[in-house]
Design a protein around this motif. Sequence first.
Motif, mmCIF file in Angstrom:
data_model
loop_
_atom_site.group_PDB
_atom_site.id
_atom_site.type_symbol
_atom_site.label_atom_id
_atom_site.label_comp_id
_atom_site.label_asym_id
_atom_site.label_seq_id
_atom_site.Cartn_x
_atom_site.Cartn_y
_atom_site.Cartn_z
ATOM 1 N N PRO A 165 -10.282 -6.254 0.394
ATOM 2 C CA PRO A 165 -10.939 -7.441 -0.173
ATOM 3 C C PRO A 165 -10.003 -8.185 -1.124
ATOM 4 O O PRO A 165 -9.329 -7.586 -1.953
ATOM 5 N N GLY A 166 -9.947 -9.495 -0.955
ATOM 6 C CA GLY A 166 -9.161 -10.333 -1.855
ATOM 7 C C GLY A 166 -7.674 -10.388 -1.558
ATOM 8 O O GLY A 166 -6.932 -11.083 -2.243
ATOM 9 N N TRP A 167 -7.215 -9.686 -0.506
ATOM 10 C CA TRP A 167 -5.783 -9.708 -0.206
ATOM 11 C C TRP A 167 -5.373 -11.068 0.314
ATOM 12 O O TRP A 167 -6.068 -11.700 1.107
ATOM 13 N N LYS A 168 -4.215 -11.548 -0.161
ATOM 14 C CA LYS A 168 -3.598 -12.782 0.348
ATOM 15 C C LYS A 168 -2.095 -12.590 0.326
ATOM 16 O O LYS A 168 -1.557 -11.873 -0.519
ATOM 17 N N ASP A 169 -1.418 -13.258 1.262
ATOM 18 C CA ASP A 169 0.038 -13.201 1.237
ATOM 19 C C ASP A 169 0.554 -14.212 0.215
ATOM 20 O O ASP A 169 -0.239 -14.887 -0.464
ATOM 21 N N LYS A 170 1.873 -14.335 0.072
ATOM 22 C CA LYS A 170 2.428 -15.202 -0.975
ATOM 23 C C LYS A 170 2.141 -16.685 -0.740
ATOM 24 O O LYS A 170 2.283 -17.498 -1.648
ATOM 25 N N MET A 171 1.690 -17.024 0.472
ATOM 26 C CA MET A 171 1.340 -18.417 0.756
ATOM 27 C C MET A 171 -0.161 -18.667 0.641
ATOM 28 O O MET A 171 -0.634 -19.763 0.881
ATOM 29 N N GLY A 172 -0.900 -17.592 0.277
ATOM 30 C CA GLY A 172 -2.337 -17.730 0.093
ATOM 31 C C GLY A 172 -3.167 -17.470 1.340
ATOM 32 O O GLY A 172 -4.376 -17.692 1.336
ATOM 33 N N PHE A 173 -2.530 -17.012 2.425
ATOM 34 C CA PHE A 173 -3.254 -16.745 3.661
ATOM 35 C C PHE A 173 -3.888 -15.368 3.637
ATOM 36 O O PHE A 173 -3.301 -14.408 3.155
ATOM 37 N N GLU A 174 -5.101 -15.276 4.188
ATOM 38 C CA GLU A 174 -5.835 -14.017 4.257
ATOM 39 C C GLU A 174 -5.660 -13.371 5.628
ATOM 40 O O GLU A 174 -5.065 -13.956 6.529
ATOM 41 N N CYS A 175 -6.216 -12.195 5.792
ATOM 42 C CA CYS A 175 -6.114 -11.453 7.055
ATOM 43 C C CYS A 175 -6.628 -12.258 8.244
ATOM 44 O O CYS A 175 -6.095 -12.137 9.352
ATOM 45 N N ARG A 176 -7.622 -13.090 8.035
ATOM 46 C CA ARG A 176 -8.185 -13.890 9.138
ATOM 47 C C ARG A 176 -7.115 -14.749 9.806
ATOM 48 O O ARG A 176 -7.103 -14.929 11.014
ATOM 49 N N LEU A 177 -6.196 -15.301 9.018
ATOM 50 C CA LEU A 177 -5.137 -16.128 9.596
ATOM 51 C C LEU A 177 -4.230 -15.281 10.487
ATOM 52 O O LEU A 177 -3.836 -15.706 11.572
#
Length: 81
Positions: free
Chosen positions: A37-49
């Motif tokens: 929950p709440g994870w994002k990569d350095k560009m702000g993208f979540e697992c869904r992307l």
Amino acid sequence: KNAIVSTPSPTKSPSSSSTSAKSPSSPSPSVACVDTPGWKDKMGFECRLYEKDVDPGCLGTDYAAGDMGPASQHCCYCKNP
């Protein structure tokens, strides 16, 4: 004159290997994977992307790791190619 000799019949006593061990071919119970929950990569993208735009396993995406780490450690889609 025949002598009758009584020999005890073999008894099968339970051993720990026959009662509690699983055969190597039996699958281990599966645990449902849940994205962090709440994870994002350095560009702000979540697992869904990643599920939408990246191949299964997300190879080569660790460069985009965010503060919590790479998608390969936080997104089920990336953990299970």
